[in-house]
Design an enzyme around this catalytic site. Structure first.
Site, short mmCIF file in Angstrom:
data_model
loop_
_atom_site.label_atom_id
_atom_site.label_comp_id
_atom_site.label_asym_id
_atom_site.label_seq_id
_atom_site.Cartn_x
_atom_site.Cartn_y
_atom_site.Cartn_z
N LYS A 219 -2.95 12.05 -4.02
CA LYS A 219 -1.78 11.33 -4.52
C LYS A 219 -1.05 12.20 -5.55
O LYS A 219 -1.67 12.79 -6.43
CB LYS A 219 -2.21 10.01 -5.18
CG LYS A 219 -2.85 9.02 -4.20
CD LYS A 219 -1.83 8.48 -3.22
CE LYS A 219 -2.45 7.44 -2.31
NZ LYS A 219 -1.47 6.76 -1.45
N ASP A 247 0.76 12.78 -1.02
CA ASP A 247 1.41 11.48 -0.83
C ASP A 247 2.06 11.06 -2.14
O ASP A 247 1.38 10.89 -3.16
CB ASP A 247 0.35 10.45 -0.41
CG ASP A 247 0.92 9.07 -0.13
OD1 ASP A 247 2.14 8.88 -0.27
OD2 ASP A 247 0.13 8.17 0.23
N GLU A 273 3.80 12.76 2.26
CA GLU A 273 3.91 11.38 2.73
C GLU A 273 4.82 10.56 1.80
O GLU A 273 4.73 10.71 0.58
CB GLU A 273 2.52 10.77 2.78
CG GLU A 273 2.44 9.37 3.34
CD GLU A 273 1.00 8.92 3.52
OE1 GLU A 273 0.76 7.70 3.43
OE2 GLU A 273 0.13 9.78 3.75
N GLU A 302 4.12 3.41 6.42
CA GLU A 302 3.33 2.26 5.95
C GLU A 302 4.22 1.16 5.39
O GLU A 302 3.81 0.00 5.33
CB GLU A 302 2.30 2.68 4.91
CG GLU A 302 2.85 3.10 3.56
CD GLU A 302 1.76 3.55 2.60
OE1 GLU A 302 1.40 2.78 1.71
OE2 GLU A 302 1.28 4.69 2.76
N ASP A 325 1.26 0.87 10.77
CA ASP A 325 0.45 0.02 9.91
C ASP A 325 0.20 -1.29 10.65
O ASP A 325 1.14 -1.91 11.16
CB ASP A 325 1.18 -0.23 8.58
CG ASP A 325 0.34 -1.03 7.60
OD1 ASP A 325 -0.16 -0.43 6.63
OD2 ASP A 325 0.18 -2.25 7.79
N HIS A 352 -1.61 4.64 8.91
CA HIS A 352 -1.94 4.28 7.54
C HIS A 352 -3.09 3.28 7.57
O HIS A 352 -3.13 2.39 8.42
CB HIS A 352 -0.73 3.64 6.86
CG HIS A 352 -1.03 3.00 5.54
ND1 HIS A 352 -0.98 1.63 5.34
CD2 HIS A 352 -1.41 3.53 4.36
CE1 HIS A 352 -1.29 1.36 4.08
NE2 HIS A 352 -1.55 2.49 3.47
#
Length: 432
Positions: A219, A247, A273, A302, A325, A352
């Protein structure tokens, strides 16, 4: 049996994951992983279980939306629903009054996903098959009959979808056996939530490497220098041969995304992402174009509302990885449309997952994608997050960083009842 639907219950189930920063990212700093949990009751002993995923506050709003949709379901038989599944999907998603709350987006679409996930679970249980196997055993025409092609025929027609599925019939049984033996490749996000301290990152990464993980997601997006430090730490630990993804969870404007990710390119991420607003298709296209010379793709999905937005992302070459998703789109029906469009546009599907039950659900979809649509594992993997699986009666099974196909009938949606009672909001023991 017809399995007439005689009732539907929905409960607000929340887990206090924010306490230990599980799930934390640049935009969602304190998520309490939650679900609107649906049970369909029939006049037989077969029930259907479904859910949609939320982050805590607002789950009660989704619960209200599920109750508003329930009247469209109660009194119908499973036989009649699946006999015209396209029509039933459109009934739920296009009620002439409730569609004003969407259409096919936001809270009302999350509720539609929860209800339809329960219907698919009911169907698979009635047939005595796991959901992925129910889909794999369907004839291509029956698969196509479950999809609403409205608004996407300029990108994928019904005949084109049927042709894709017919061509994939060759080798289908061999791929099914391959999945049963080897499983579907996964990557882990569990090592590098934004709120984790460095020592925890190192320990989790060491443990994951020992268990055979080779693909890791980090992240990013809160602080550039911190991102550089954390990406360097993870890259040094996993080595140059393993795969790294990053992400940002929608943190940046377009130009900021290009600049920021360019400065992280030394760590060779496969993708960035959700670099910007999930609604900004042209922004994603600009980012994709700018990062292509660096060998960095763009992944998103997502929080992509529906098949129409995915259509435009694909038409605009705005993403290089499609992240379906199981609870954001309109259940299996709409995900089938997106997987088929992705195949036509030659973009790999990398779902996701994580949250509450997302791993349990989406494993069925990606198994079907490989066996009956793509027949390809190149640059393809399914996200895995090691949280909350113990609250499901049939939790995912991961071996050597691969999802092993579920064997129990259904869509793997059923939660352990004692966990539901304990975590029900606001009256469960955890919240008291």
């Amino acid at each position: 049996m017809l399995h007439k639907i005689i009732g539907l219950t929905v409960r607000d189930v929340r887990f206090p994951t924010s306490v230990e920063q599980h799930g934390s990212d640049a935009m969602h700093t304190d998520p309490d992983y939650s679900a609107a949990y649906v049970v369909i009751h029939t006049d037989s002993d077969v029930r259907g279980f479904g859910l949609t995923f939320t982050l805590g506050k607002g789950t009660d709003v989704v619960v209200c939306a599920v109750r508003a949709l329930s009247g469209l379901l109660i009194g119908k038989s499973l036989h009649d629903i699946v006999g015209d599944f396209r029509g039933f999907y459109r009934l739920l998603s296009s009620d002439s009054q409730m569609r004003w709350l969407g259409p096919e987006k936001g809270v009302i679409h999350l509720a539609t996903a929860a209800v339809l996930n329960a219907v698919w679970d009911l169907w698979a249980r009635a047939e005595g098959k796991p959901l992925w196997k129910l889909l794999v055993d369907m004839e291509p025409k029956q698969i196509v009959s479950c999809i609403d092609f409205r608004y996407i025929t300029d990108a994928l027609t019904e005949d084109e979808a049927l042709d894709i599925l017919m061509k994939a019939q060759e080798g289908k049984r061999q791929r099914e056996q391959q999945m049963l033996k080897e499983g579907y490749p996964a990557y882990t996000t569990s090592c590098a939530w934004l709120g984790y301290p460095d020592e925890q990152l190192k320990q989790l990464c060491t443990d994951a490497l020992q268990r055979g993980w080779t693909k890791f997601k980090v992240k990013v997006g809160a602080d550039l220098e911190d991102d550089k430090r954390r990406c360097r730490l993870i890259r040094e630990m996993i080595g140059p041969e393993n795969t790294l993804m990053i992400d940002a969870n929608q943190r940046w404007d377009v130009s900021e995304a290009i600049s920021w990710v360019s400065k992280l390119s030394e760590f060779r991420p496969l993708w960035i992402e959700e670099p910007t607003s999930p609604d900004d298709i042209l922004g994603h296209a600009a980012i994709s174009k700018a990062l292509a010379p660096l060998g960095i793709g763009v992944a998103t999905g997502e929080q992509c509302h529906n098949r129409v937005m995915f259509k435009q992302f694909l038409q605009a070459s705005a993403l290089q990885f499609v992240q379906i998703d199981s609870c954001r789109l309109g259940s299996v029906n709409e995900n089938l449309a997106v997987m088929l469009m992705a195949h036509k546009f030659k973009v790999p599907v990398c779902p996701h997952a994580g949250g509450v039950g997302l791993c349990e659900l989406v494993q069925h979809l990606i198994l079907f994608d490989y066996i009956c649509i793509s027949a390809d594992l190149s640059n393809r993997m399914c996200e895995y997050v090691d949280h909350l699986h113990e609250h499901f009666t049939c939790p995912v099974i991961i071996e050597n960083a691969h999802y092993l196909p579920p064997k129990s009938p259904g869509y793997s949606c059923e939660m352990v009842e004692s966990s539901v009672v304990k975590h029900q909001y606001p009256d469960g023991q955890v919240w008291n």
